[in-house]
Design a protein around this motif. Sequence first.
Motif, short mmCIF file in Angstrom:
data_model
loop_
_atom_site.label_atom_id
_atom_site.label_comp_id
_atom_site.label_asym_id
_atom_site.label_seq_id
_atom_site.Cartn_x
_atom_site.Cartn_y
_atom_site.Cartn_z
N GLY A 1 0.82 -1.20 0.00
CA GLY A 1 0.00 0.00 0.00
C GLY A 1 0.86 1.24 0.00
N TYR A 2 0.27 2.33 -0.45
CA TYR A 2 1.01 3.59 -0.51
C TYR A 2 1.56 3.95 0.87
N GLU A 3 2.89 4.12 0.97
CA GLU A 3 3.60 4.47 2.19
C GLU A 3 3.37 3.48 3.33
N ALA A 4 2.94 2.29 3.02
CA ALA A 4 2.79 1.28 4.07
C ALA A 4 4.16 0.98 4.67
N GLY A 5 4.26 1.00 6.01
CA GLY A 5 5.54 0.73 6.68
C GLY A 5 6.61 1.71 6.28
N ASN A 6 6.21 2.93 5.93
CA ASN A 6 7.15 3.90 5.36
C ASN A 6 8.36 4.15 6.24
N GLN A 7 8.14 4.30 7.56
CA GLN A 7 9.23 4.68 8.46
C GLN A 7 9.94 3.49 9.10
N ASN A 8 9.55 2.30 8.75
CA ASN A 8 10.19 1.13 9.35
C ASN A 8 11.68 1.14 9.06
N THR A 9 12.48 0.91 10.10
CA THR A 9 13.93 0.88 9.91
C THR A 9 14.49 -0.51 10.19
N THR A 10 14.29 -0.97 11.44
CA THR A 10 14.85 -2.28 11.80
C THR A 10 13.78 -3.26 12.27
N GLY A 11 12.52 -2.88 12.17
CA GLY A 11 11.45 -3.79 12.60
C GLY A 11 11.40 -5.03 11.73
N ASN B 1 5.83 2.89 12.17
CA ASN B 1 6.50 1.78 12.85
C ASN B 1 7.96 1.75 12.42
N MET B 2 8.86 1.83 13.39
CA MET B 2 10.29 1.87 13.06
C MET B 2 11.01 0.61 13.51
N ILE B 3 10.81 0.25 14.78
CA ILE B 3 11.56 -0.89 15.30
C ILE B 3 10.64 -1.99 15.81
N GLY B 4 9.33 -1.80 15.69
CA GLY B 4 8.39 -2.80 16.18
C GLY B 4 8.46 -4.09 15.37
#
Length: 502
Positions: free
Chosen positions: A124-134, A148-151
């Motif tokens: 999806g558009y921008e789905a999980g956009n900010q995830n880094t290490t999750g 969600n970044m690290i979840g």
Amino acid sequence: MKLIYAQLLLLLSLPTLAQNYVSVGSNSPTPSSGNTLIGLSAGNFSMSGVNNLMIGAGAGTANTTGDFNSFVGNGTGNLNTTGFRNAFFGDGAGNRNTTGSYNTFIGMLAGFFNKGGTYNAFVGYEAGNQNTTGNFNACFGYQAGYNNMIGDNNAFVGYQAGFNTKSIQNTFIGSQAGSANTGGSSNAFVGFQSGRDNTIGVSNAFLGAFAGISNTTGFDNTYLGSNAGNRGTTGTGNTFVGYGSGVYNTASNNLFVGNRAGYNSTTGSNNVLIGPYSGTALQTGSNNILLGANTQPTSGAIQNGVAIGSNATVALNNAIVLGDHTNPGIAVGIGTNAPQYPLDVRGIIRLRNSGTIKFSHLLNPNLREGATDQFLTVNAQGETVLARYQLRISHVNEWSDNVFTPAYSLKPLPAVEQYIQQYGHLPDLPSAEQVVENGVDLAKMNATLLKKIEELTLYSIQLEKEKRVLQQNDQKRQMDLQHQQNRLDELERLMKQVLEKK
């Protein structure tokens, strides 16, 4: 589009090379085997990774040793270096991924900032956009799991579902479900805006549109039904099932089941309300049990009240009410399934520790404490008390006054003695064995005992008469003896005089 179409046609027309790679587009390198690179700056000149598919301008530009990746779309996997077995589809999907592997990002900017996160699926558009290490996250829908970044181990499905979540083990399904969640873990929100405002609450399960929408820090709650627990913020350990159940409750350990059950309850805890509209009048009261449609307290602050039955109401703390008090046909049975009275008991009622049964509004105004032929009676206060027990007979012949009539034949004592020696008990009385087998009629027994007392009285009278006769006879003998003694004394005196004259 025309350029990409031309590149695809060229790709299909190229022969299979010894190194088994294809590179089409300006600045596209000629990397190691098994790679297909199409688009401006797709792939890396020094890439040693194999079996990659990179289509689109800037797709996989920084890839070095990453293998088995599929990047389709402008800027997809742009910074990927060593990540492998990723599938990124959509402009900017997985753009910042560097070492993350086994990810699937589908949609423009999906998983854009993912770096080292693995086993994620963002669609999806921008789905999980900010995830880094999750890791192990599944986000499906426009901006689902956006921040969600690290979840880890989260599942977000729906528009902005889990939008701000940064924690683990959450499942949010529905538009904006759990969208404000930040640190809450192990939650399951299903339905439009369910658990929307939850921030750090954990172990909650909300199912239904707007269910638990205002919950922020509450935990261990289960809300099932549209608007269930809608306004609750910090409540814990609650279970609300049914539309609008527990809407305003912010307390703990309540069970509300039924349409609008506990609708207005606010700070009351440890309540059990089961039935449509049950406990809608309850507000701050706690430790109540209301079972049945529209069962209610008469006060919103009732404590420890129990009302059972449709439309039953309880008006006092620590009280139990069975049935609707306005229905004269209510009958409660104990030991019977066909009660005929308001309380119909088949069995024994046992009272302990000075317990009593108290009556009020008696139909007979003359019933009061006094002589009665019942073991229990009612005093002036309506309390059940032991009676001054009085036996009653229906005819004079049932009593023992006939013993004193001239026609009564009193057994001689020798005959009574003989009977006792033969049977081991008095005449007219049952033996111990007969009492064990048949019991006794108290009225008859008292009459018989009185008969024996009266017979003893007659025996005593006879003995008294005989005693008086004996006493009279003895007195006469004493008088005769005294008279004889006097005569002897006189003779002795006369003889003494005669002898003296000689």
